[in-house]
Design a protein around this motif. Structure first.
Motif, PDB file in Angstrom:
ATOM      1  N   PRO A  39       0.713  -1.319  -0.089  1.00 54.90           N
ATOM      2  CA  PRO A  39       0.105  -0.059   0.047  1.00 54.90           C
ATOM      3  C   PRO A  39       0.784   1.300   0.162  1.00 54.90           C
ATOM      4  CG  PRO A  39      -0.069  -1.105   2.134  1.00 54.90           C
ATOM      5  CD  PRO A  39       0.740  -1.961   1.430  1.00 54.90           C
ATOM      6  N   ASN A  40       0.193   2.345  -0.215  1.00 49.68           N
ATOM      7  CA  ASN A  40       1.115   3.932  -0.295  1.00 49.68           C
ATOM      8  C   ASN A  40       1.609   3.910   1.038  1.00 49.68           C
ATOM      9  OD1 ASN A  40       0.246   4.238  -2.949  1.00 49.68           O
ATOM     10  ND2 ASN A  40      -1.876   5.534  -2.170  1.00 49.68           N
ATOM     11  N   GLY A  41       2.815   4.204   1.097  1.00 51.96           N
ATOM     12  CA  GLY A  41       3.510   4.551   2.321  1.00 51.96           C
ATOM     13  C   GLY A  41       4.137   3.247   2.921  1.00 51.96           C
ATOM     14  N   ALA A  42       4.143   2.366   2.158  1.00 45.95           N
ATOM     15  CA  ALA A  42       4.693   0.930   2.642  1.00 45.95           C
ATOM     16  C   ALA A  42       6.243   1.131   2.489  1.00 45.95           C
ATOM     17  CB  ALA A  42       4.426  -0.297   1.809  1.00 45.95           C
ATOM     18  N   GLY A  43       7.089   2.111   1.870  1.00 38.93           N
ATOM     19  CA  GLY A  43       8.447   2.258   1.842  1.00 38.93           C
ATOM     20  C   GLY A  43       9.073   1.617   0.458  1.00 38.93           C
ATOM     21  N   LYS A  44       8.175   1.454  -0.433  1.00 35.55           N
ATOM     22  CA  LYS A  44       8.728   0.825  -1.698  1.00 35.55           C
ATOM     23  C   LYS A  44       9.814   1.918  -2.473  1.00 35.55           C
ATOM     24  CE  LYS A  44       4.721   0.381  -3.387  1.00 35.55           C
ATOM     25  NZ  LYS A  44       4.006   1.115  -2.493  1.00 35.55           N
ATOM     26  N   THR A  45       9.426   3.292  -2.628  1.00 38.06           N
ATOM     27  CA  THR A  45      10.147   4.372  -3.398  1.00 38.06           C
ATOM     28  C   THR A  45      11.231   4.568  -2.307  1.00 38.06           C
ATOM     29  OG1 THR A  45       8.382   4.963  -4.688  1.00 38.06           O
ATOM     30  CG2 THR A  45      10.076   6.372  -4.304  1.00 38.06           C
ATOM     31  N   THR A  46      11.016   4.590  -1.079  1.00 43.64           N
ATOM     32  CA  THR A  46      12.274   4.667  -0.148  1.00 43.64           C
ATOM     33  C   THR A  46      13.360   3.465  -0.286  1.00 43.64           C
ATOM     34  OG1 THR A  46      10.734   5.676   1.552  1.00 43.64           O
ATOM     35  CG2 THR A  46      12.957   4.987   2.289  1.00 43.64           C
ATOM     36  N   LEU A  47      12.806   2.436  -0.604  1.00 40.31           N
ATOM     37  CA  LEU A  47      13.973   1.325  -0.936  1.00 40.31           C
ATOM     38  C   LEU A  47      14.811   1.713  -2.077  1.00 40.31           C
ATOM     39  CD1 LEU A  47      15.382  -1.331  -0.079  1.00 40.31           C
ATOM     40  CD2 LEU A  47      13.402  -2.496  -1.367  1.00 40.31           C
ATOM     41  N   PHE A  48      14.109   1.980  -3.175  1.00 37.45           N
ATOM     42  CA  PHE A  48      14.586   2.376  -4.377  1.00 37.45           C
ATOM     43  C   PHE A  48      15.680   3.467  -4.127  1.00 37.45           C
ATOM     44  CE2 PHE A  48      12.092   1.187  -8.458  1.00 37.45           C
ATOM     45  CZ  PHE A  48      12.132   0.039  -8.221  1.00 37.45           C
ATOM     46  N   ASN A  49      15.330   4.403  -3.438  1.00 35.88           N
ATOM     47  CA  ASN A  49      16.100   5.748  -3.131  1.00 35.88           C
ATOM     48  C   ASN A  49      17.302   5.262  -2.350  1.00 35.88           C
ATOM     49  OD1 ASN A  49      14.502   7.464  -4.519  1.00 35.88           O
ATOM     50  ND2 ASN A  49      13.418   8.360  -2.812  1.00 35.88           N
ATOM     51  N   PRO A 223       4.343 -15.226  -7.565  1.00 36.03           N
ATOM     52  CA  PRO A 223       3.207 -14.197  -7.532  1.00 36.03           C
ATOM     53  C   PRO A 223       2.004 -14.701  -7.005  1.00 36.03           C
ATOM     54  CG  PRO A 223       4.440 -14.004  -9.635  1.00 36.03           C
ATOM     55  CD  PRO A 223       4.935 -15.123  -8.755  1.00 36.03           C
ATOM     56  N   GLN A 224       1.569 -15.904  -7.670  1.00 31.66           N
ATOM     57  CA  GLN A 224       0.075 -16.385  -7.084  1.00 31.66           C
ATOM     58  C   GLN A 224       0.004 -16.706  -5.472  1.00 31.66           C
ATOM     59  OE1 GLN A 224       1.966 -17.566  -9.451  1.00 31.66           O
ATOM     60  NE2 GLN A 224       0.891 -16.872 -11.206  1.00 31.66           N
ATOM     61  N   ASP A 225       1.226 -17.077  -4.946  1.00 27.83           N
ATOM     62  CA  ASP A 225       1.237 -17.355  -3.578  1.00 27.83           C
ATOM     63  C   ASP A 225       1.094 -15.919  -2.758  1.00 27.83           C
ATOM     64  OD1 ASP A 225       1.556 -19.937  -4.162  1.00 27.83           O
ATOM     65  OD2 ASP A 225       3.602 -20.052  -3.434  1.00 27.83           O
ATOM     66  N   VAL A 226       1.976 -14.939  -3.253  1.00 29.93           N
ATOM     67  CA  VAL A 226       2.005 -13.583  -2.607  1.00 29.93           C
ATOM     68  C   VAL A 226       0.432 -13.112  -2.629  1.00 29.93           C
ATOM     69  CG1 VAL A 226       2.816 -11.261  -2.413  1.00 29.93           C
ATOM     70  CG2 VAL A 226       4.234 -13.310  -2.733  1.00 29.93           C
ATOM     71  N   GLN A 227      -0.342 -12.984  -3.920  1.00 27.79           N
ATOM     72  CA  GLN A 227      -1.579 -12.670  -4.167  1.00 27.79           C
ATOM     73  C   GLN A 227      -2.578 -13.244  -3.112  1.00 27.79           C
ATOM     74  OE1 GLN A 227      -3.312 -13.372  -7.940  1.00 27.79           O
ATOM     75  NE2 GLN A 227      -3.965 -11.234  -8.127  1.00 27.79           N
ATOM     76  N   ARG A 228      -2.217 -14.540  -2.771  1.00 23.45           N
ATOM     77  CA  ARG A 228      -3.323 -15.241  -1.931  1.00 23.45           C
ATOM     78  C   ARG A 228      -2.888 -14.963  -0.405  1.00 23.45           C
ATOM     79  NH1 ARG A 228      -2.971 -19.285  -6.003  1.00 23.45           N
ATOM     80  NH2 ARG A 228      -1.279 -20.593  -4.584  1.00 23.45           N
ATOM     81  N   ASP A 229      -1.939 -14.289  -0.257  1.00 26.79           N
ATOM     82  CA  ASP A 229      -1.538 -14.386   1.089  1.00 26.79           C
ATOM     83  C   ASP A 229      -2.405 -13.450   2.004  1.00 26.79           C
ATOM     84  OD1 ASP A 229       0.204 -12.944   3.456  1.00 26.79           O
ATOM     85  OD2 ASP A 229       1.646 -14.649   2.790  1.00 26.79           O
ATOM     86  N   ALA A 234      -4.708  -8.215   3.810  1.00 28.01           N
ATOM     87  CA  ALA A 234      -5.052  -7.414   5.113  1.00 28.01           C
ATOM     88  C   ALA A 234      -4.182  -6.016   5.099  1.00 28.01           C
ATOM     89  CB  ALA A 234      -4.612  -8.106   6.424  1.00 28.01           C
ATOM     90  N   ALA A 235      -3.164  -5.914   4.575  1.00 29.59           N
ATOM     91  CA  ALA A 235      -2.466  -4.925   4.487  1.00 29.59           C
ATOM     92  C   ALA A 235      -2.959  -3.594   3.619  1.00 29.59           C
ATOM     93  CB  ALA A 235      -0.830  -4.944   4.126  1.00 29.59           C
ATOM     94  N   TYR A 236      -3.637  -4.387   2.187  1.00 27.50           N
ATOM     95  CA  TYR A 236      -4.158  -3.475   1.390  1.00 27.50           C
ATOM     96  C   TYR A 236      -5.739  -3.149   2.035  1.00 27.50           C
ATOM     97  CZ  TYR A 236      -1.014  -3.967  -2.420  1.00 27.50           C
ATOM     98  OH  TYR A 236       0.261  -3.806  -3.230  1.00 27.50           O
ATOM     99  N   LEU A 237      -6.330  -4.103   2.429  1.00 28.36           N
ATOM    100  CA  LEU A 237      -7.840  -3.868   2.784  1.00 28.36           C
ATOM    101  C   LEU A 237      -7.696  -2.768   4.032  1.00 28.36           C
ATOM    102  CD1 LEU A 237      -9.321  -7.159   2.453  1.00 28.36           C
ATOM    103  CD2 LEU A 237      -9.772  -5.255   0.938  1.00 28.36           C
ATOM    104  N   GLY A 238      -6.681  -2.922   4.989  1.00 21.88           N
ATOM    105  CA  GLY A 238      -6.795  -2.129   6.153  1.00 21.88           C
ATOM    106  C   GLY A 238      -6.328  -0.657   5.785  1.00 21.88           C
ATOM    107  N   ARG A 239      -5.343  -0.558   5.094  1.00 21.56           N
ATOM    108  CA  ARG A 239      -4.968   0.871   4.383  1.00 21.56           C
ATOM    109  C   ARG A 239      -5.987   1.394   3.743  1.00 21.56           C
ATOM    110  NH1 ARG A 239       0.123   2.627   4.216  1.00 21.56           N
ATOM    111  NH2 ARG A 239       0.273   1.009   5.871  1.00 21.56           N
ATOM    112  N   ALA A 240      -6.781   0.727   2.843  1.00 21.14           N
ATOM    113  CA  ALA A 240      -7.973   1.230   2.113  1.00 21.14           C
ATOM    114  C   ALA A 240      -9.222   1.842   3.102  1.00 21.14           C
ATOM    115  CB  ALA A 240      -8.567   0.143   1.183  1.00 21.14           C
ATOM    116  N   ALA A 241      -9.282   1.002   4.137  1.00 21.08           N
ATOM    117  CA  ALA A 241     -10.258   1.208   4.969  1.00 21.08           C
ATOM    118  C   ALA A 241     -10.169   2.403   5.788  1.00 21.08           C
ATOM    119  CB  ALA A 241     -10.815   0.226   5.841  1.00 21.08           C
TER     120      ALA A 241
END
Length: 242
Positions: A39-49, A223-229, A234-241
């Protein structure tokens, strides 16, 4: 066993009292397309940086082809073989598509004529030959995304960091982008680390996926395993809510 192209171990970075990366670890193998999601704010772009040395981690190691990337001067990261694109386009609007591409080769020595010829070859490979001599300004957004990709390839990277390449693209453009990234991987024999929210693209082209939340890795695998995790969902749904 081959050495990982990228090996990130226990990387941590804080901004004031905020922990942006909290012990993140991941690897990218030779020829692999690795997806980095969260989700947004997870740190992905920070890791790139951190990988490109815009930021210096407070702790941890980042090794590139076995070499300590944190010991490489920031201005030599591209010359070492790491190139990236950005969420927001960073092109020169008044320069032509060809000139923007040649800019990516500035870290390499060579005659200008030879660099231009090579850039034209890259543009042809990315289906941009017909706009090579047009200014970047005024071209469609999807075309400009490919121009930025061409500029990164002009640096002869062994690792390509793609920061939300599908952002702002139409469904048809995203489909074409996925095919293009795989074609680039094969043609230029490189690896790619892809930050992306478009799950269709991630599932379609990535060999393995790393999921992040709040600066930590919460899943890593096919990919399929991560998608079903359930933790990822919960991380996506929790952030969206929130």
């Amino acid at each position: 066993m081959s050495v990982a192209v990228l090996d990130v171990r226990d990387v941590r970075i804080h901004f004031g009292g905020v922990t942006a990366l909290d012990g993140i670890s991941l690897t990218v193998d030779p020829g692999e397309i690795c997806g980095l999601i969260g989700p947004n704010g997870a740190g992905k772009t920070t890791l790139f940086n951190c990988i490109t040395r815009i930021y210096r981690p407070d702790a941890g190691t980042i090794r590139f082809g076995g070499a300590d990337l944190l010991a490489v001067p920031r201005h030599r990261i591209v010359r070492h073989g790491v190139a990236r694109t950005f969420q927001n386009l960073a092109l020169f609007p008044s320069l032509s598509v060809l000139e923007n591409t040649v800019v990516g080769a500035h870290v390499r020595r060579g005659r200008h004529r030879a660099l231009r010829a090579e850039a034209l070859g890259i543009l042809a490979a990315l289906d941009l030959a017909d706009v090579a001599h047009r200014p970047a300004q005024g071209l469609p957004f999807g075309t400009l995304k490919r121009v930025e990709l061409a500029r990164a390839l002009a640096a002869h990277p062994r690792l390509l960091l793609l920061d939300e390449p599908a952002g702002g693209l139409t469904h048809a453009e995203v489909r074409d982008l996925g095919a293009l990234i795989k074609r680039i991987r094969d043609r230029y024999e490189l690896s790619a680390l892809l930050v992306e929210h478009h799950m269709g693209l991630v599932m379609g082209i990535c060999d393995h996926v790393v999921a992040m939340d709040s600066g930590r890795k919460i899943a890593d695998g096919p990919p399929q395993d991560v998608q079903r995790d359930e933790t990822v969902a919960a991380a996506y749904l929790g952030r969206a809510a929130a």
